[in-house]
Scaffold this motif. Structure first.
Motif, PDB file in Angstrom:
ATOM      1  N   CYS A 118       0.860  -1.194   0.000  1.00  0.00           N
ATOM      2  CA  CYS A 118       0.000   0.000   0.000  1.00  0.00           C
ATOM      3  C   CYS A 118       0.890   1.236   0.000  1.00  0.00           C
ATOM      4  CB  CYS A 118      -0.923   0.012   1.223  1.00  0.00           C
ATOM      5  SG  CYS A 118      -2.037   1.444   1.276  1.00  0.00           S
ATOM      6  N   CYS A 172      -6.134  -3.630   3.947  1.00  0.00           N
ATOM      7  CA  CYS A 172      -4.755  -3.714   4.441  1.00  0.00           C
ATOM      8  C   CYS A 172      -4.659  -4.473   5.753  1.00  0.00           C
ATOM      9  CB  CYS A 172      -4.181  -2.308   4.641  1.00  0.00           C
ATOM     10  SG  CYS A 172      -3.869  -1.396   3.122  1.00  0.00           S
ATOM     11  N   VAL A 184     -10.071  -0.954   1.599  1.00  0.00           N
ATOM     12  CA  VAL A 184      -8.620  -0.880   1.440  1.00  0.00           C
ATOM     13  C   VAL A 184      -7.987  -2.256   1.563  1.00  0.00           C
ATOM     14  CG1 VAL A 184      -6.497   0.064   2.439  1.00  0.00           C
ATOM     15  CG2 VAL A 184      -8.549   1.496   2.265  1.00  0.00           C
TER      16      VAL A 184
END
Length: 377
Positions: free
Chosen positions: A206, A226, A224
């Motif tokens: 990322c 992550c 996202v």
């Protein structure tokens, strides 16, 4: 005079004598009463005299008390008058200072306006400050070949005056969500620990940069992907300040075992008043296991983490093959290349992965805060 008459006369004498005696007795009783009344009168007079004397004394005391009160009242009035005079003087002084402050602020605002970059509208916080031949300023980040104000060539001119102004004015923190103001000699020190400073997402794949105060929001965003989300860790003992052991499970597929680069999703935790993540990955045939704390280096030095990589179906103590790390967490501020923790080569890691059919392995860790006394020793 016959005997009978003499007898009568004697009887009268006796009666007279008795009456006289009775009168004398009555007179004595009256005298006693009179004497008693006289004594009472004297006592009453003495009491009256004493009362008069007491009243006179009390009157004198009252007069003295009244005079003291009048004196104190006069002194208080004088003090009040003096304080009012001093208050008026202080007010005039305050008004003068406020006037000077406004004048000074106007001058500073005018100086700020003059050195404000016309491109990004920010005031440079450090020198040197580029200046065109016509005296127009621009910050180093926005400097081009031509002056953005008059379009003449910028050249290599630097303004010493602008640097002097910069070093003598207060600066607003450069991070968007902060807004605090500091003197020039403290602004950089604040920027290093500002709770809104810009940091990189700790996930290796990322490239997002975000304010520290918004990092958890970014990591917990399901879009996202992550992190698995945040969990809170409690202390096993309030005395020892050691967290309960946490165990995370991972699997290495055949493709990842053969590849040079692998990145697993982060596991994020909150411990006491601090957040951190466990970062697992593979780079250049080395498996990496890190604890990244979302805090400055100074704060990280107050904590210690113990991390063990071991077989999936065994505890860290029972596993035949284990690899351990014990040390302080990494700061979110350090560069990816400087990050430290546990590194295991392919040969060592394969000993654990071969213990299961699907290349499973586990990471167990505990974290604790080091007592202040031990940190300072």
């Amino acid at each position: 005079m016959g005997p009978k008459r003499i007898k009568i006369v004697k009887e009268k004498e006796v009666n007279y004598e008795e009456e006289v005696a009775a009168l004398k007795t009555a007179l004595e009783d009256k005298n006693e009463v009179i004497e008693t009344m006289e004594n009472d009168r004297k006592k009453q007079e003495e009491t009256i005299d004493n009362l008069k004397l007491m009243k006179e004394v009390e009157g004198d005391n009252d007069k003295r008390e009244i005079n003291n009160l009048k004196r104190k009242l006069s002194e208080s009035k004088n003090i009040v008058d003096q304080k009012e005079v001093e208050g008026d003087k202080d007010k005039r002084e305050i008004n003068n200072l406020e006037k000077k402050l406004r004048e000074s602020k106007n001058i500073v605002d005018q100086l700020k306006e003059k050195i404000e970059c016309p491109v990004c509208f920010e005031i440079p916080q450090t020198g040197p400050v580029p200046v065109c031949p016509n005296g127009h300023f621009v910050c180093n980040e926005c400097k081009g070949d031509a002056c953005p104000t008059c379009r003449v060539g910028m050249g290599d001119g630097k303004s010493l005056l602008a640097v002097t102004v910069i070093e003598n004015i207060d600066h607003r923190c450069k991070f968007v969500d902060c807004g605090e103001i500091f003197p020039h000699d403290r602004i950089e020190e604040h920027a290093e620990v500002c709770g809104h400073r810009t940091v990189s997402c700790p996930h290796s794949r990322c490239n997002v940069k975000v304010g520290l105060s918004k990092l958890l929001g970014h990591l917990n965003d399901v879009l996202v992907d992550c992190s698995f989300g945040s969990d809170r860790i409690e202390n096993v003992s309030l005395v020892d300040k050691v967290s309960a052991v946490q165990t995370l499970n991972f699997s290495a597929s055949e493709m990842s075992r053969k590849g040079k680069f692998v990145s697993y999703k982060l596991h994020t935790f909150a411990y006491e008043d601090i957040s951190f993540c466990i970062k697992v990955g593979k780079r250049d045939w080395l498996y990496h296991f890190y604890c990244v704390m979302f805090a400055a280096e100074e704060v990280c030095s107050e904590y210690k983490i113990e991390m063990t990589v071991h077989e999936r179906n065994a505890t860290s103590d029972d596993s035949v093959v284990t690899f351990k790390f014990c040390g302080k967490p990494c700061s979110i501020d350090i560069d990816e290349k400087e990050i430290y923790g546990l590194k295991i080569d392919k040969t060592g890691m394969e000993q654990i992965l071969n213990k299961s059919r699907n290349g499973a392995f586990s990471v167990s860790f505990s974290i604790r805060k080091i007592p202040t006394l031990l940190i300072t020793m």
